[in-house]
Design an enzyme around this catalytic site. Structure first.
Site, PDB file in Angstrom:
ATOM      1  CG  ASN A 117      -0.562   0.763   2.472  1.00 49.78           C
ATOM      2  OD1 ASN A 117      -0.576   1.976   2.571  1.00 49.78           O
ATOM      3  ND2 ASN A 117       0.229   0.007   3.225  1.00 49.78           N
ATOM      4  CG  PHE A 121      -0.323   9.402   7.032  1.00 48.36           C
ATOM      5  CD1 PHE A 121      -0.717   8.029   7.599  1.00 48.36           C
ATOM      6  CD2 PHE A 121       0.649  10.022   7.306  1.00 48.36           C
ATOM      7  CE1 PHE A 121       0.275   7.576   8.636  1.00 48.36           C
ATOM      8  CE2 PHE A 121       1.654   9.319   8.133  1.00 48.36           C
ATOM      9  CZ  PHE A 121       1.533   8.249   8.863  1.00 48.36           C
ATOM     10  CB  SER A 186       3.773   5.611   7.348  1.00 43.03           C
ATOM     11  OG  SER A 186       3.296   5.598   5.931  1.00 43.03           O
ATOM     12  CG  ASN A 188       3.222   4.687   1.694  1.00 40.87           C
ATOM     13  OD1 ASN A 188       3.956   4.127   0.681  1.00 40.87           O
ATOM     14  ND2 ASN A 188       2.059   3.684   2.411  1.00 40.87           N
ATOM     15  CB  THR A 189       4.346  10.553   4.972  1.00 38.03           C
ATOM     16  OG1 THR A 189       2.935  10.309   5.045  1.00 38.03           O
ATOM     17  CG2 THR A 189       4.390  12.087   5.079  1.00 38.03           C
ATOM     18  CE  LYS A 229       2.627   0.183  12.861  1.00 41.82           C
ATOM     19  NZ  LYS A 229       1.306   0.202  12.527  1.00 41.82           N
ATOM     20  CG  ASN A 258       4.362   1.120   9.595  1.00 45.23           C
ATOM     21  OD1 ASN A 258       3.712   0.723   8.567  1.00 45.23           O
ATOM     22  ND2 ASN A 258       4.030   2.403  10.249  1.00 45.23           N
TER      23      ASN A 258
HETATM   24  C1  LIG Z   1      -3.373  -0.276   3.829  1.00 43.53           C
HETATM   25  C2  LIG Z   1      -2.590  -0.067   5.045  1.00 43.53           C
HETATM   26  C3  LIG Z   1      -2.688   1.131   5.575  1.00 43.53           C
HETATM   27  C4  LIG Z   1      -1.893   1.186   6.701  1.00 43.53           C
HETATM   28  N1  LIG Z   1      -2.030   2.448   7.549  1.00 43.53           N
HETATM   29  C5  LIG Z   1      -1.175   2.478   8.586  1.00 43.53           C
HETATM   30  C6  LIG Z   1      -1.373   3.759   9.356  1.00 43.53           C
HETATM   31  O1  LIG Z   1      -2.038   4.868   8.906  1.00 43.53           O
HETATM   32  N2  LIG Z   1      -0.516   4.049  10.431  1.00 43.53           N
HETATM   33  C7  LIG Z   1       0.213   2.777  10.858  1.00 43.53           C
HETATM   34  O2  LIG Z   1       1.070   3.235  11.803  1.00 43.53           O
HETATM   35  N3  LIG Z   1       0.426   1.783  10.082  1.00 43.53           N
HETATM   36  C8  LIG Z   1      -0.515   1.650   9.094  1.00 43.53           C
HETATM   37  N4  LIG Z   1      -0.280   0.150   8.592  1.00 43.53           N
HETATM   38  C9  LIG Z   1       0.436  -0.676   9.001  1.00 43.53           C
HETATM   39  C10 LIG Z   1      -0.100  -1.743   9.756  1.00 43.53           C
HETATM   40  O3  LIG Z   1      -0.784  -1.034  10.967  1.00 43.53           O
HETATM   41  C11 LIG Z   1       1.080  -2.780  10.293  1.00 43.53           C
HETATM   42  O4  LIG Z   1       1.885  -2.193  11.008  1.00 43.53           O
HETATM   43  C12 LIG Z   1       1.520  -3.555   9.053  1.00 43.53           C
HETATM   44  O5  LIG Z   1       0.490  -3.747   7.993  1.00 43.53           O
HETATM   45  C13 LIG Z   1       1.946  -4.780   9.470  1.00 43.53           C
HETATM   46  O6  LIG Z   1       0.915  -5.556   9.926  1.00 43.53           O
HETATM   47  P1  LIG Z   1       0.247  -6.865   9.139  1.00 43.53           P
HETATM   48  O7  LIG Z   1       1.178  -7.628   8.405  1.00 43.53           O
HETATM   49  O8  LIG Z   1      -0.528  -7.440  10.191  1.00 43.53           O
HETATM   50  O9  LIG Z   1      -0.691  -6.127   7.903  1.00 43.53           O
HETATM   51  C14 LIG Z   1      -1.156  -0.106   7.285  1.00 43.53           C
HETATM   52  C15 LIG Z   1      -1.111  -0.912   6.811  1.00 43.53           C
HETATM   53  C16 LIG Z   1      -1.950  -1.022   5.449  1.00 43.53           C
HETATM   54  C17 LIG Z   1      -1.947  -2.565   4.789  1.00 43.53           C
END
Ligand SMILES: Cc1cc2nc3c(=O)[nH]c(=O)nc-3n(C[C@H](O)[C@H](O)[C@H](O)COP(=O)(O)O)c2cc1C
Length: 379
Positions: A117, A121, A186, A188-189, A229, A258
């Protein structure tokens, strides 16, 4: 229901654009959990066993929570409770409203159970989210599980003004949330991950701590825990520095991890297409790296600093590995996409079973077991 998800819902979801499927799933959950007639069967189907954990001055009915990003706008709070989650992290919320990156920006690989992804944000901003929470609390009441808020930096805010930006969001959400997460990881910023380092991080923690102190005085209640995080892509040297800075500036714990900017070797052309998209990868490919980071943080802190484990948890085995590495609470995002709504029940009941089969008297005793000499699970 797990079978229904595998045979019907998952193939249907796989045909849809990832972001649209996500929005439909959140809306479906919100609608089903807002009506007592549909809420009751959901609860009956999905409630896991109780596995209480005491952390951050609160009781968690189980250690498995919703990771940030899934419910950015805090739309389905009652739904997550109904699905049995132990806690809910909303956001990332930024001080300013922002639309995020152009679509498409979420990609799915079913074969490797991975997501990529680059949302950036997208969220209504801290003012609207505070209003949304206020309205939810006055209509329905506060959630019956701890509510965490993930704080991100607004894209328009330069890095030098990041502390005030995080602090403004924290102030607006303070009264509604139980734990605050400074997200500096993140991918993506632009340049956000630079904020993981030294002074940049301690300045943000200090600005948030000032808000925490003043809000706690204003409301006449205790200060709220503040976590940081981190990214799974930090080198060991960087990880050591982040942990030192975060602890010294007064963070109450750490979330590892993350999404990653690394990619595994693709095994098909379709996977190759998904993996070549820019952004952060989550799901199964991040599991090992995230667990290794938890292990290392536990070592660095002698197991006396709370670590929240997230990254590729799809079953009780993954969850148990992260507890063994040193995590005291767990979260998932991608697991819900690939395993469905029954994920919480299967993980919490699986952990319950593992604990029973082990020689640990309590859940707390199991935390960090991989660092101790003798194997403790009798299987
Ligand atoms: C579509 C998407 C959006 C996410 N947005 C955020 C976010 O806004 N802030 C954040 O700290 N992590 C964000 N994450 C990261 C997740 O909270 C998590 O740390 C990461 O996906 C690893 O866990 P998982 O393998 O269970 O998905 C996002 C993940 C995905 C897939």
């Amino acid at each position: 229901m797990g079978l229904v998800f595998r045979l019907v819902s998952r193939p249907l979801l796989a045909l849809q654009d990832s972001e649209k499927a996500h929005a439909r799933a959140i809306l479906g959950l919100k609608l089903m959990s807002s009506n007592p007639l549909t809420r009751a069967p959901l609860r009956l189907l999905y409630t896991p066993k109780t596995l209480p954990v005491q952390r951050f001055g609160m009781t968690y009915r189980n250690p498995f929570g919703l990771a940030a990003g899934m419910d950015k706008r805090a739309e389905a709070l009652r739904g997550w409770e109904t699905l049995g989650l132990g806690f809910i992290e909303i956001g990332g919320v930024t001080a300013e409203e922002q639309t995020g990156n152009p679509k498409p920006r979420m990609f799915r690989s079913g074969t490797s159970k991975a997501l990529v992804n680059r949302m950036g944000f997208n969220n209504p901003g801290s003012v609207k989210i505070a209003k949304q929470l206020e309205s939810h609390f006055s209509r329905i009441g506060s959630p019956n599980v701890p509510l965490w808020a993930n704080l991100g930096k607004s894209k328009v805010t330069p890095l030098s003004e990041a502390p005030a930006d995080y602090a403004a969001t924290m102030e607006r959400l303070w009264a509604f949330c139980d734990v605050f997460v400074i997200n500096v990881s993140s991918p993506n910023t632009p340049n956000l991950r630079e904020l993981q380092h030294d002074e940049a991080l301690s300045d943000i923690v200090n600005a948030c701590t000032l808000v925490n102190n003043s809000q706690s005085k204003l409301h006449g209640v205790k200060k709220k825990p503040l976590l940081v995080k981190i990214a799974p892509d930090l080198s060991d040297e960087q990880l050591v520095a982040v942990v030192k800075t975060a602890r010294e500036s007064g963070c109450d714990g750490i979330i590892a991890t993350n999404t990653t900017i690394e990619r595994p070797e693709p095994s098909s052309a379709k996977e190759q297409r998904v993996f070549s998209e820019s952004g952060g990868m989550s799901g199964v490919p991040v599991t090992t790296r995230s667990t290794a980071m938890i292990h290392r943080i536990y070592q660095l802190t002698n197991g006396d600093w709370p670590i929240i484990g997230v990254g590729g948890i799809s079953n009780a085995e993954d969850a148990w590995d992260k507890i063994g590495a040193g995590a005291c609470l767990l979260q998932a995002y991608s697991g819900f996409v690939f395993e469905g709504a029954g994920l919480t029940k299967s993980i919490v009941n699986g952990l319950h079973k593992k604990l029973k089969q082990s020689s640990f008297a309590t859940f707390d005793e199991a935390i960090g077991f991989a660092h101790r000499d003798s194997p403790r699970v009798d299987e």
